[in-house]
Scaffold this active site. Structure first.
Site, PDB file in Angstrom:
ATOM      1  N   PHE A   1       0.822  -1.211   0.000  1.00 33.19           N
ATOM      2  CA  PHE A   1       0.000   0.000   0.000  1.00 33.19           C
ATOM      3  C   PHE A   1       0.857   1.263   0.000  1.00 33.19           C
ATOM      4  CE2 PHE A   1      -2.897  -3.143   1.923  1.00 33.19           C
ATOM      5  CZ  PHE A   1      -3.970  -3.001   1.069  1.00 33.19           C
ATOM      6  N   GLY A   2       1.893   1.296   0.852  1.00 30.19           N
ATOM      7  CA  GLY A   2       2.727   2.485   0.941  1.00 30.19           C
ATOM      8  C   GLY A   2       3.557   2.709  -0.302  1.00 30.19           C
TER       9      GLY A   2
ATOM     10  N   GLU B   1     -11.456 -12.123  12.505  1.00 26.23           N
ATOM     11  CA  GLU B   1     -12.030 -12.385  11.189  1.00 26.23           C
ATOM     12  C   GLU B   1     -11.806 -13.827  10.765  1.00 26.23           C
ATOM     13  OE1 GLU B   1     -11.545  -7.761   9.599  1.00 26.23           O
ATOM     14  OE2 GLU B   1     -10.076  -9.294   9.016  1.00 26.23           O
TER      15      GLU B   1
ATOM     16  N   ASP C   1       4.669  -0.542   7.623  1.00 23.04           N
ATOM     17  CA  ASP C   1       4.862  -1.347   8.834  1.00 23.04           C
ATOM     18  C   ASP C   1       6.282  -1.310   9.362  1.00 23.04           C
ATOM     19  OD1 ASP C   1       2.238  -2.069   8.614  1.00 23.04           O
ATOM     20  OD2 ASP C   1       2.617  -4.030   7.736  1.00 23.04           O
TER      21      ASP C   1
END
Length: 429
Positions: free
Chosen positions: A6-7, A163, A292
């Site tokens: 994502f980053g 989840e 992260d």
């Protein structure tokens, strides 16, 4: 740019048209939407639904070159990135967005029996293991053999663990009721173990309590305040209680990639590297760490959480900083993370959402969770396929990705802790 998560991907896309030659290095050729990886592991989605080729995503961005490779070192004095095959990539600016991996708190030997969930290979391995256990239990005549095969343990009560436990409970409930003849939903046991006294520690206590109630309604057995002390072929030991289990999933902790070792700088207990107000590593000019792997202070205490929105915001900030250094933009203000909220789904028609002053649970929270996750998928094709799969699953209670492709034999005589041809290595993807 090292890493197309994502980053990294957000940073590269934000630099479209900049006067830069960007080399994007990743050891996989696809961008993965990790928040839905657990649905691949529980046969709700196929891998292609949550992944997309990097080259396809960036095909129109002319200032980007994509290279497949694994970084093993950084020579910051020579300003060179070193890859496992010997390639040396020089840089003027380096952005490390390499994410995190599983952390077993000094017990790396547990990984073979309790895989984590960070890669497609992890998800398909877990899926193979769960589905194979169901098939083995169907063949077993002895209840003592069948019982551990139908016991599934999830370690860790954060969003991934919650989840995963809810999804396994739903999978076993509907699959055993409809598709099997000799075993039923009453034979399955799903256990969620959490070391602290409540689930979803980042959520308000009332949402944690509602999450526990929803999981128990699905039939999940909660063991809070229990520390895992052993994981072996026979199952899991926690709080001096041994739970025989055929499948164990690890969702209890993560460790940053070895960025600190590459840069020869200190790291915190989770391996994260301290960065300055513009996400640059002190003492390593021109080197940025995001996602992260970065230890970014969060006003009010603690660190910015390792979630997708935070990584994307960091990527955009570094892109603005680089445009400033190129003389293409004004200097950005120091990085400030804007937290939109926390979301976690529990199962069918149940989720919890924390937007600060607004806190939701139940069916409406589940709708918000679903819309948010579809929105953040990388392409319209993925959004459409995931929406169709979810609708089909919701209407029919069937999961179309329930395929075993890595096992050659299924026998009730195999040990409960592992099927040799499934557990030895992840299947090819």
């Amino acid at each position: 740019m090292v890493g197309a998560g994502f980053g990294g991907l957000s940073c590269v896309q934000a630099l479209a048209g900049a006067r830069l030659r960007i080399t994007l290095v990743d050891r996989r050729n696809y961008h993965l939407f990790q928040p839905l990886l657990y649905q691949v592991a529980t046969a709700a989605l196929s891998p292609a639904d949550i992944a997309w080729p990097i080259r396809s995503i960036l095909r129109r961005q002319r200032n980007v070159e994509v290279q497949l490779g694994r970084v093993v070192a950084v020579d910051h004095a020579a300003r060179v990135v070193i890859l496992s095959d010997g390639r040396r990539l020089p840089y003027d600016w380096l952005v490390l967005a390499t994410g995190a991996r599983h952390a077993y708190f000094g017990h790396d030997e547990w990984e073979e029996r309790a895989p984590g969930l960070k890669r497609i290979a992890d998800a398909t391995q877990i899926r193979e293991r769960i589905l194979t256990r169901l098939e083995q239990a169907e063949l077993a005549d002895d209840p003592a053999t069948r019982r551990p095969l139908l016991t599934f343990v999830v370690v860790g009560g954060g969003p991934t663990g919650v989840e995963m436990a809810g999804a396994i409970a739903e999978l076993t409930r509907h699959a055993l009721a409809r598709d099997f003849r000799r075993i039923g939903p009453e034979d399955a046991r799903v256990v969620l173990i959490e070391g602290s006294d409540r689930l979803l520690g980042a959520f308000p206590p009332e949402l944690s309590a509602r999450t526990g109630q929803a999981l128990e309604k699905l039939g999940v057995e909660l063991r809070l305040g229990h520390q895992v002390t052993a994981i072996d072929e026979g199952g899991v030991t926690a709080a001096d209680l041994h739970i025989p289990a055929g499948s164990v999933v690890w969702a209890a902790g993560v460790q940053a990639s070895p960025v600190a070792r590459w840069l020869d700088v200190p790291a915190d207990r989770a391996g994260r590297v301290a960065v300055d107000q513009h996400l640059e590593v002190p003492g390593r000019p021109g080197v940025f760490v995001i996602g992260d792997a970065a230890a970014v202070p969060w006003p009010g205490g603690g660190l910015v959480p390792g979630i997708a929105p935070a990584a994307k915001q960091m990527g955009h900030h570094v892109a603005r900083r680089l445009r400033f250094l190129l003389g293409e933009a004004t200097e950005p203000a120091p990085f400030r993370y804007r937290h939109a909220g926390n979301l976690a789904t529990i199962g069918r028609r149940a989720a919890v959402v924390d937007f600060g002053r607004i806190r939701l649970s139940g069916y409406f929270a589940w709708l918000v969770w679903g819309v948010a996750h579809i929105y953040f998928l990388i392409s319209w094709r993925n959004r459409l396929m995931v929406a169709i799969n979810w609708l089909w699953d919701y209407v029919t209670f069937q999961r179309g990705a329930r395929l075993i492709v890595g096992a050659n034999t299924v026998s009730p005589s195999e040990p409960a802790g592992g099927v040799r041809d499934v557990d030895s290595k992840p299947p090819p993807v």
